[in-house]
Scaffold this active site. Structure first.
Site, PDB file in Angstrom:
ATOM      1  CE1 TYR A  90      -0.232   1.439   4.583  1.00 38.07           C
ATOM      2  CE2 TYR A  90       0.656  -0.789   4.484  1.00 38.07           C
ATOM      3  CZ  TYR A  90       0.435   0.388   5.179  1.00 38.07           C
ATOM      4  OH  TYR A  90       0.880   0.517   6.475  1.00 38.07           O
ATOM      5  N   GLY A 128      -0.657   2.566  12.738  1.00 44.51           N
ATOM      6  CA  GLY A 128      -0.144   1.669  13.767  1.00 44.51           C
ATOM      7  C   GLY A 128      -0.514   2.037  15.186  1.00 44.51           C
ATOM      8  N   GLY A 139      -3.509   2.448  16.639  1.00 48.88           N
ATOM      9  CA  GLY A 139      -4.571   1.600  17.174  1.00 48.88           C
ATOM     10  C   GLY A 139      -4.085   0.204  17.516  1.00 48.88           C
ATOM     11  CG  ASP A 140      -2.509  -2.053  14.509  1.00 50.43           C
ATOM     12  OD1 ASP A 140      -3.709  -2.372  14.527  1.00 50.43           O
ATOM     13  OD2 ASP A 140      -1.906  -1.679  13.477  1.00 50.43           O
TER      14      ASP A 140
END
Length: 322
Positions: A95, A262, A264-265
């Site tokens: 992406y 990243g 939220g992870d």
């Protein structure tokens, strides 16, 4: 004979390579790209491994330099890759990110069709390996990738319930993969009575039509899912959790944003880290620290140490370390 699971956390999903340009550069005229690994499930496995947890990631990768590049990043972080499905066919999902400053918004372009991950089916998954764990983490990114990927998530939930493995699920809605209605219709049956359910405030609004005070929204999510613990990200306002009886709030850490993907992870990884020790408050504290670290570093995967995380929890508003 010990019955201790081999892993603390396992996860499965697509990992990709991120190709980006810095703020001020347009993809249309770029002459070079910055390449970094990414993928929600892999990001979480990396963060937990860096905190000392036994984590494993299962996914499909091509037997070529791009697949090995991603695997190398996970391996260096300490993630176990024994369950990776290597393939001579298919490709690496990628992406492209065009970071931007106002008034433009950051743009993301996916190029993931027919990737090795999308070609996987339940028959490809090493289930005994994936479920030899205290908790399995899944996300809403995987089901819309292909019918095979949807079947893998459904089978993972079924097998985990059957074997008494705890389940964590992060909505992680991606509008370029499916509609809010499609996502809600697929996710709600999957997450009934699971152990941890993560949903951002925006996703709660878009997928489930919820609005109002955060406490009302997170309580409604608990009613919809019957999850034992519901965790809702409030962005710059921090994180709110509801355990069926009490609300738990942790403010966000002050941060200078360098790179958004990243976060939220990282939040989910921190909460899971505390949950594994039976300490929700500690998990929320760790989660906001990891989210801040993700925002303050280039790339989706967090680089940190347990000592750094501990120091940031202890001195959450200190900007100078002597």
């Amino acid at each position: 004979m010990s019955t201790q699971p081999r892993f603390d956390v396992t996860t499965t999903g697509e990992a990709m390579l991120r190709l980006s340009v810095p703020v001020g550069v347009r993809l249309e005229t770029a002459d070079r790209l910055d390449m970094r690994p990414g993928g929600a499930e892999a990001n979480l496995a990396v963060a937990l491994a860096r905190l000392g947890r036994r984590s494993a990631w299962v996914g499909g990768l091509p037997k070529n330099p791009l697949g090995r590049n991603l695997a190398n990043h996970l391996r260096v972080a300490g993630v176990d890759l024994e369950g990776v499905v290597w393939s001579n066919e298919g490709r690496m999902g990628t992406y492209y990110v065009e970071f931007a400053a106002p008034p433009r918004a950051t743009q993301v372009i996916y190029d993931r069709a027919n990737s090795c991950a999308a070609r996987l089916t339940p028959g490809d998954i090493p289930w005994d390996y994936l479920l030899d764990t205290r908790l399995i983490h899944l996300t809403g990114i995987t089901p819309p990738l292909s019918p095979g990927c949807k079947a893998i998530v459904e089978e993972a939930v079924r097998r985990a319930r059957q074997q008494g493995v705890a389940i964590s699920f992060d909505v992680n809605f991606r509008s370029k993969l499916w509609t809010p209605q499609e996502a809600a219709e697929t996710i709600v049956p999957l997450v009934q009575e699971i152990d941890l359910f993560f949903c951002g405030r925006g996703d709660a609004r878009n997928l489930f039509g919820l609005d109002g005070p955060p406490e009302e929204m997170v309580q409604r999510l608990a009613e919809i899912t019957h999850a034992r613990l519901v965790v809702m990200s409030l962005a710059e306002a921090g994180v709110l959790a509801f355990d069926g009886q009490d609300f738990h709030h942790e403010p966000a850490q002050p941060v200078q944003i360098i790179d958004r993907p990243g976060a939220g992870d990282g939040l989910a990884a921190g909460v899971i880290h505390g949950w594994l020790d039976g300490d929700l408050r500690r998990g929320l504290q760790t989660g906001v620290v990891l989210a801040a670290l993700a925002l303050s570093q280039h790339g989706d995967m967090i680089v940190t140490t347990p000592e750094e995380v501990e120091s940031l929890i202890q001195a959450s508003h200190t900007t100078l370390v002597r």
